[in-house]
Motif scaffolding. Structure first.
Motif, short mmCIF file in Angstrom:
data_model
loop_
_atom_site.label_atom_id
_atom_site.label_comp_id
_atom_site.label_asym_id
_atom_site.label_seq_id
_atom_site.Cartn_x
_atom_site.Cartn_y
_atom_site.Cartn_z
N PRO A 289 0.83 -1.21 0.00
CA PRO A 289 0.00 0.00 0.00
C PRO A 289 0.87 1.26 0.00
N THR A 290 0.39 2.32 -0.63
CA THR A 290 1.18 3.55 -0.75
C THR A 290 1.56 4.13 0.61
N PRO A 291 0.72 4.11 1.65
CA PRO A 291 1.19 4.59 2.95
C PRO A 291 2.41 3.82 3.46
N VAL A 292 2.49 2.54 3.13
CA VAL A 292 3.67 1.75 3.51
C VAL A 292 4.89 2.28 2.79
N SER A 293 4.73 2.63 1.51
CA SER A 293 5.84 3.19 0.75
C SER A 293 6.32 4.48 1.39
N ALA A 400 1.23 10.92 -4.13
CA ALA A 400 1.04 9.89 -5.15
C ALA A 400 -0.09 8.95 -4.75
N GLY A 401 -0.20 8.65 -3.46
CA GLY A 401 -1.29 7.80 -3.01
C GLY A 401 -2.65 8.44 -3.24
N ALA A 402 -2.73 9.76 -3.03
CA ALA A 402 -3.98 10.46 -3.28
C ALA A 402 -4.34 10.39 -4.77
N LEU A 403 -3.35 10.52 -5.62
CA LEU A 403 -3.58 10.43 -7.07
C LEU A 403 -4.04 9.03 -7.46
N ILE A 404 -3.36 8.03 -6.94
CA ILE A 404 -3.71 6.64 -7.25
C ILE A 404 -5.11 6.32 -6.74
N ASN A 410 -1.42 3.48 -11.22
CA ASN A 410 -0.11 4.04 -10.91
C ASN A 410 0.54 4.69 -12.13
N ASP A 411 -0.02 4.48 -13.29
CA ASP A 411 0.57 4.92 -14.55
C ASP A 411 0.27 6.40 -14.77
N TYR A 412 1.33 7.20 -15.01
CA TYR A 412 1.10 8.63 -15.19
C TYR A 412 0.32 8.94 -16.47
N THR A 413 0.28 8.01 -17.42
CA THR A 413 -0.45 8.26 -18.66
C THR A 413 -1.95 8.40 -18.44
N ALA A 414 -2.43 7.99 -17.25
CA ALA A 414 -3.86 8.13 -16.93
C ALA A 414 -4.13 9.35 -16.06
N HIS A 497 -16.65 9.00 -11.83
CA HIS A 497 -16.67 10.33 -11.25
C HIS A 497 -15.39 11.07 -11.64
N ALA A 498 -15.47 12.38 -11.71
CA ALA A 498 -14.28 13.19 -11.97
C ALA A 498 -13.32 13.09 -10.79
N PRO A 499 -12.00 13.09 -11.03
CA PRO A 499 -11.05 13.03 -9.91
C PRO A 499 -11.24 14.23 -8.99
N HIS A 500 -10.99 14.03 -7.72
CA HIS A 500 -11.15 15.12 -6.76
C HIS A 500 -10.22 14.87 -5.59
N ASP A 501 -9.98 15.94 -4.81
CA ASP A 501 -9.15 15.79 -3.61
C ASP A 501 -9.81 14.84 -2.63
#
Length: 669
Positions: A289-293, A400-404, A410-414, A497-501
């Motif tokens: 999980p990203t928090p582990v990272s 990065a976790g918030a984005l994922i 995880n791919d920046y192309t998305a 849904h549209a991405p959001h914070d």
């Protein structure tokens, strides 16, 4: 200082591990998360109180008459006593670097605990399976890391060192139903075990010749037993150099015992800090999980190797050869990781290679540190960068976790064009990028340029090398930034849904860490952490010429990234086409994983293990089977002799008696 607070700093995370691990399944997910956050929050307050008391109380226990900070044994109890000298003790050592690490570990761990309350749920509010287990493992890791940094002796450090490895294995493999996560956790565990073998051998060599495990005796106080071993009278730590280099000192392959011990100990640090060639586990560890990272692979566990060298730094100062090895291992790793990061498309892998490169920066800073070079600036700069990097790299990983979490990939192309949809994540991530790129006035500017100044004072080649790495860092981080938040508009797929914070539990840690990354550079760090405990006004010695050059390099790299990646254009493809071989090698991490697979599978397994297995099955087992076959056939052959007929027994008896009589007659003749 009373031992109550230090004991609680270790006891609370350990207690939370047992409570959540044993009773977590019987409580709700929310309750488990709240208990985990409360436990780590309490530990955070206690750690801050302890560090504040150490740095600001002015107690004679912590500061001498000259204002130099001292090492203080808060408690140190015997755990195992094998002989008079072979004694394993458990204690709590408080000094500048351990007090600083208490702040770093508890801060990042609490931010991760709070962040996970939002991250470990999906968009519908459904909690992750095993959520309670996740918090139990976080508490175990925090306990292990805290025990490592406050260890009073190198054997206690080794015990907690292994606990850190075990807890990281559990966290990386949290998604145990995913084969990739299972493979990554095993890879991390196995690679670091090889490194830890070297660490253990180094501990045994060092303790055998010094007769002690204790850090205070190894680095500052008289070392018992050295006089008897080397037939010299002086036994203080300052004379260890002459003791190990005297004519009576043992050598191996041209190197002194101290050199070999320190290099082997550093091998353990190479494994934990993912330095070349023991780095292959860290990128794959992003399967957790990203928090582990953010917790393990950005701020705490991966700096264990740096902390290890810093803890034994007075010994490393006695062996220039060992420090040269430390320097060049770090320099080569930093450049390698920076080049690879320029070609990755998985945002967590970019940050993973960035971590490898930044950890190598700290290692280089320790390697070039000398008392005669700016009064040991490299040591202070390394610890300063450890502190600032922990904050902005945790910020980047959590961002990065918030984005994922918002995109599901995880791919920046998305992820193009997300600045309009996720403004809080955008601005906090940008602050992290500016900090790691070394842009004034963000924290990375000050710590990075102190490292470059220490490199310049030691070696012009190392300075130029690390300046180039710093430029690459600014380039690949803003490449990542533009590809995520700019480039082209993000397309919302139908039905999504549209991405959001994210919820406040995820955004609050981002805002706090971003704020720290903005102001941490102005902390007079030299007043708190130096190699000899004496205050060091690094701002008075700040080399603005070095800072100006590095700032220009960073701005040029950011400018190049802006031209190539701010808007969609053909330049990246042209760049790739201009150097296809380099891009391919960098994209595939210079085939280190393939090399390890070739060595393990083709050479070790097929070339060595398979012939040994054939020899074992056919020669060893075959020989034993032959003995059994001969025995069975012989028993079958003589089986008729045991027929149960008395008459037949009498005949065999008479024949045997006649045979013995005949043999006797022949012997007499």
């Amino acid at each position: 200082m009373d031992a109550t607070l230090p004991i609680l700093i270790l006891a609370i995370p350990l207690g939370m591990f047992f409570v959540l691990g044993l009773a977590g399944v019987k409580m709700s997910h929310r309750l488990a998360g709240i208990l985990g956050c409360l436990g780590m929050g309490t530990t955070l307050v206690l750690a801050y109180t302890t560090a504040f008391t150490y740095f600001f109380s002015g107690s004679p226990e912590f500061v001498d008459a000259a204002g130099n900070r001292l090492q203080a044994l808060i408690f140190d109890q015997t755990w195992l006593a094998f002989t008079d000298k072979l004694v394993i003790r458990i204690g709590f050592l408080l000094d500048p670097i351990s007090a600083m690490m208490l702040v770093v570990i508890t801060t990042i761990s609490f931010m991760v605990h709070l962040y996970s309350m939002g991250y470990m749920r999906d968009h519908h509010g459904v909690w992750e399976r095993g959520f309670q287990r996740f918090y139990a493992f976080l508490s175990l890791f925090s306990f292990s890391m805290l025990g490592l940094v406050v260890a009073t002796n190198i054997f206690q450090m080794y015990i907690f060192w292994e606990l850190v490895g075990a807890s990281s294995y559990l966290l990386i493999g949290f998604y145990f139903i995913k084969p990739s996560a299972v493979s990554a956790s095993k890879k991390a565990f196995i690679v670091t075990r090889f490194a830890d073998l070297g660490f253990l051998i180094g501990i045994l060599i060092l303790s055998f010749y010094t007769g002690t495990f204790n850090f205070t005796e190894l680095t500052s106080a008289p070392v018992e037993g050295l006089a008897g071993v080397f037939s010299v009278s002086e036994t203080t730590a300052e004379s260890v150099r002459s003791i190990f280099r005297s004519s009576a000192a043992p050598v191996f392959l041209g190197g002194s015992v101290l050199t070999w011990a320190l290099v082997l100990i550093f091998m353990g640090g190479m494994g934990k800090s993912a330095l070349l060639p023991l780095h292959i586990w860290l990128p794959d560890a992003m399967e957790g999980p990203t928090p582990v990272s953010a917790l393990i692979h950005a701020a705490t566990m991966v700096v264990a190797g740096v902390y290890l060298v810093a803890r034994l730094f007075p010994l490393y100062l006695m062996e220039v050869t060992a420090l040269e090895i430390v320097t060049w291992v770090g320099a080569i790793t930093a450049l390698y990781a920076a080049i690879v990061a320029c070609t990755q498309i998985d945002i967590k892998r970019v940050l993973a290679f960035s971590t490898i490169s930044q950890i190598a920066f700290m290692v280089v800073s320790l390697g070039v540190a000398r008392p005669e070079v700016h009064e040991g600036l490299g040591y202070m700069a390394s610890m300063f960068h450890l502190f600032t990097h922990a904050m902005f790299k945790a910020l980047l990983f959590l961002g990065a976790g918030a984005l994922i979490h918002a995109i599901g990939s995880n791919d920046y192309t998305a992820m193009h064009g997300l600045r309009k949809y996720m403004p809080v994540t955008h601005w906090t991530f940008l602050i992290g990028c500016l900090a790691i790129a070394g842009i004034i006035p963000f924290s990375g500017f000050f710590s990075k340029d102190e490292i470059l100044s220490s490199c310049l004072g030691n070696s012009t080649l190392v300075y130029i090398w690390m300046s180039a790495v710093a430029g690459l860092t600014a380039f690949y981080m803003f490449r990542l930034y533009y590809l995520i938040f700019w480039w082209k508009e993000h397309k919302v797929h139908e039905g999504h849904h549209a991405p959001h914070d994210q919820p406040w539990t995820m955004t609050l840690p981002l805002v706090i860490l971003a704020a720290v990354s903005c102001v941490a550079g102005f902390i007079p760090f030299g007043n708190f952490v130096t190699w000899n405990g004496a205050p060091y006004d690094f701002m008075a010695h700040f080399d603005w010429s070095v800072a100006a050059v590095s700032l220009c390099v960073a701005l040029a790299a950011i400018g190049l990234a802006t031209v190539m990646y701010r808007k969609e254009n053909p330049l990246p493809e042209k760049f790739r086409a201009a150097m296809p071989a380099l891009w391919t090698w960098a994209h595939h991490r210079f085939y280190w994983d393939e090399l390890y697979m070739f060595i393990t599978h083709r050479i070790i397994f097929n070339g060595i293990c398979r012939p040994i297995a054939w020899f074992d099955r056919h020669i060893i087992d075959g020989t034993m089977d032959a003995f059994a076959t001969v025995t069975n056939k012989a028993s079958q052959a003589i089986k008729p002799l045991q027929s149960g007929q008395v008459q037949l027994y009498v005949w065999w008896y008479l024949l045997g008696a006649l045979a013995l009589g005949g043999i006797t007659m022949l012997c007499l003749l």
